[in-house]
Design a protein around this motif. Structure first.
Motif, mmCIF file in Angstrom:
data_model
loop_
_atom_site.group_PDB
_atom_site.id
_atom_site.type_symbol
_atom_site.label_atom_id
_atom_site.label_comp_id
_atom_site.label_asym_id
_atom_site.label_seq_id
_atom_site.Cartn_x
_atom_site.Cartn_y
_atom_site.Cartn_z
ATOM 1 N N TYR A 32 0.866 -1.276 -0.183
ATOM 2 C CA TYR A 32 0.039 -0.031 0.077
ATOM 3 C C TYR A 32 0.777 1.355 0.054
ATOM 4 O O TYR A 32 0.489 2.354 -0.585
ATOM 5 N N THR A 33 1.795 1.182 0.817
ATOM 6 C CA THR A 33 2.758 2.270 0.783
ATOM 7 C C THR A 33 3.365 2.553 -0.760
ATOM 8 O O THR A 33 3.460 3.625 -1.178
ATOM 9 N N LEU A 34 3.857 1.464 -1.489
ATOM 10 C CA LEU A 34 4.216 1.551 -2.803
ATOM 11 C C LEU A 34 3.450 2.259 -4.020
ATOM 12 O O LEU A 34 3.478 3.055 -4.456
ATOM 13 N N ILE A 35 1.975 1.611 -3.729
ATOM 14 C CA ILE A 35 1.060 2.284 -4.529
ATOM 15 C C ILE A 35 0.720 3.675 -3.964
ATOM 16 O O ILE A 35 0.535 4.461 -5.067
ATOM 17 N N ALA A 36 0.616 3.985 -3.039
ATOM 18 C CA ALA A 36 0.381 5.295 -2.685
ATOM 19 C C ALA A 36 1.751 6.278 -2.981
ATOM 20 O O ALA A 36 1.492 7.440 -3.519
ATOM 21 N N GLN A 37 2.652 5.796 -2.987
ATOM 22 C CA GLN A 37 3.962 6.819 -3.420
ATOM 23 C C GLN A 37 3.997 6.868 -4.734
ATOM 24 O O GLN A 37 3.968 8.038 -5.293
ATOM 25 N N ASN A 38 3.586 5.652 -5.674
ATOM 26 C CA ASN A 38 3.325 5.877 -6.844
ATOM 27 C C ASN A 38 2.386 6.928 -7.519
ATOM 28 O O ASN A 38 2.705 7.946 -8.349
ATOM 29 N N PHE A 39 1.322 6.947 -6.658
ATOM 30 C CA PHE A 39 0.342 7.750 -7.087
ATOM 31 C C PHE A 39 0.477 9.381 -6.594
ATOM 32 O O PHE A 39 0.170 10.366 -7.247
ATOM 33 N N TRP A 40 1.357 9.547 -5.308
ATOM 34 C CA TRP A 40 1.949 10.928 -4.990
ATOM 35 C C TRP A 40 2.772 11.285 -6.165
ATOM 36 O O TRP A 40 2.864 12.588 -6.582
ATOM 37 N N ASN A 41 3.642 10.314 -6.514
ATOM 38 C CA ASN A 41 4.605 10.899 -7.591
ATOM 39 C C ASN A 41 3.927 11.434 -8.919
ATOM 40 O O ASN A 41 4.297 12.280 -9.573
ATOM 41 N N LEU A 42 2.890 10.517 -9.318
ATOM 42 C CA LEU A 42 2.121 10.923 -10.562
ATOM 43 C C LEU A 42 1.448 12.642 -10.062
ATOM 44 O O LEU A 42 1.415 13.232 -11.152
ATOM 45 N N ILE A 43 0.793 12.705 -9.067
ATOM 46 C CA ILE A 43 0.361 13.780 -8.736
ATOM 47 C C ILE A 43 1.331 15.051 -8.883
ATOM 48 O O ILE A 43 1.111 15.888 -9.497
ATOM 49 N N LEU A 44 2.688 14.786 -8.403
ATOM 50 C CA LEU A 44 3.450 15.944 -8.350
ATOM 51 C C LEU A 44 3.934 16.005 -9.838
ATOM 52 O O LEU A 44 4.176 17.070 -10.079
ATOM 53 N N SER A 45 3.992 14.828 -10.600
ATOM 54 C CA SER A 45 4.697 15.154 -12.078
ATOM 55 C C SER A 45 3.623 15.774 -12.694
ATOM 56 O O SER A 45 3.986 16.516 -13.925
ATOM 57 N N LYS A 46 2.261 15.935 -12.523
ATOM 58 C CA LYS A 46 1.349 16.711 -13.074
ATOM 59 C C LYS A 46 0.915 17.661 -12.552
ATOM 60 O O LYS A 46 0.172 18.554 -12.966
ATOM 61 N N ASP A 47 1.658 18.190 -11.366
ATOM 62 C CA ASP A 47 1.544 19.277 -10.773
ATOM 63 C C ASP A 47 0.070 19.590 -10.164
ATOM 64 O O ASP A 47 -0.503 20.714 -10.371
ATOM 65 N N LEU A 48 -0.545 18.597 -9.653
ATOM 66 C CA LEU A 48 -1.797 18.537 -9.336
ATOM 67 C C LEU A 48 -1.986 18.671 -7.701
ATOM 68 O O LEU A 48 -2.986 18.383 -7.242
ATOM 69 N N GLN A 49 -0.904 18.557 -7.072
ATOM 70 C CA GLN A 49 -0.920 18.606 -5.558
ATOM 71 C C GLN A 49 -1.676 19.485 -4.719
ATOM 72 O O GLN A 49 -2.152 19.477 -3.749
ATOM 73 N N ASN A 50 -1.958 20.772 -5.462
ATOM 74 C CA ASN A 50 -3.121 21.627 -5.121
ATOM 75 C C ASN A 50 -4.660 21.370 -5.252
ATOM 76 O O ASN A 50 -5.387 21.765 -4.468
ATOM 77 N N ARG A 51 -4.973 20.393 -6.217
ATOM 78 C CA ARG A 51 -6.231 19.889 -6.319
ATOM 79 C C ARG A 51 -6.441 18.517 -5.678
ATOM 80 O O ARG A 51 -7.518 18.105 -5.414
ATOM 81 N N ILE A 52 -5.098 17.573 -5.475
ATOM 82 C CA ILE A 52 -5.324 16.231 -5.046
ATOM 83 C C ILE A 52 -4.609 16.316 -3.825
ATOM 84 O O ILE A 52 -3.543 16.546 -3.675
ATOM 85 N N LYS A 53 -5.454 16.072 -2.560
ATOM 86 C CA LYS A 53 -4.596 15.945 -1.096
ATOM 87 C C LYS A 53 -4.956 14.548 -0.753
ATOM 88 O O LYS A 53 -5.975 13.902 -1.068
ATOM 89 N N MET A 54 -3.633 13.937 -0.213
ATOM 90 C CA MET A 54 -3.657 12.774 0.393
ATOM 91 C C MET A 54 -3.382 12.640 1.843
ATOM 92 O O MET A 54 -2.628 13.503 2.274
#
Length: 158
Positions: A32-54
């Protein structure tokens, strides 16, 4: 902003019931950590961290298996949700393609019910800590190589 915003709450590894389990089950919190980390990295790569919070739920001596979906016309947690899902809202490959899962969507304008749904949402999120760039850098979050392999191979089964 006119764009939708999303807030995800998931279990911190210490709130995962498989933490410390023997054998392959002990790798589940790491997966689950790996899956969450991959999703977090995807959010960052698309500069969506202001729209998607985990957020990660963590409460001493408690596990977390709650699943919920709430819709509020505004992202503010103080704005009461008008929609929720009850049942088994699993959206992974296995749940969508292989398992029989049932759920009901409730859409309401009833202010009392909206308040109850908002209270439930707030109780869960109040025990969550927002994920940031430091979350997955901690030593305790290091994912063993064998878990990375298994997650890649077993993605369509679990």
């Amino acid at each position: 902003s006119d764009q939708s915003q999303y807030s995800l709450l998931m279990a911190h590894p210490q709130a995962n019931g498989f933490l410390g389990a023997r054998g392959p089950a002990g790798g589940i919190p790491h997966a689950y950590t790996l899956i969450a980390q991959n999703f977090w990295n995807l959010i960052l790569s698309k500069d969506l961290q202001n729209r998607i919070k985990m957020y990660e739920y963590k409460r001493e001596d408690w596990t977390f298996h709650a699943k919920g979906m709430w819709y509020s016309p505004s992202m503010s947690l103080s704005k009461m949700p008008c929609l929720t899902m009850v049942g088994s809202p699993n959206f992974g490959y296995r749940s969508v393609s292989k398992d029989l899962e049932t759920q009901v969507t409730i859409l309401t304008t009833n202010k009392e019910l909206q308040e109850k749904m908002g209270e439930e949402q707030s109780l869960l999120y109040n025990l969550g800590k927002e994920v940031d760039s430091n979350t997955f850098q901690q030593e305790e979050r290091r994912v063993p190589a064998w878990v990375k392999m298994v997650v890649g191979l077993a993605r369509k089964f679990f």
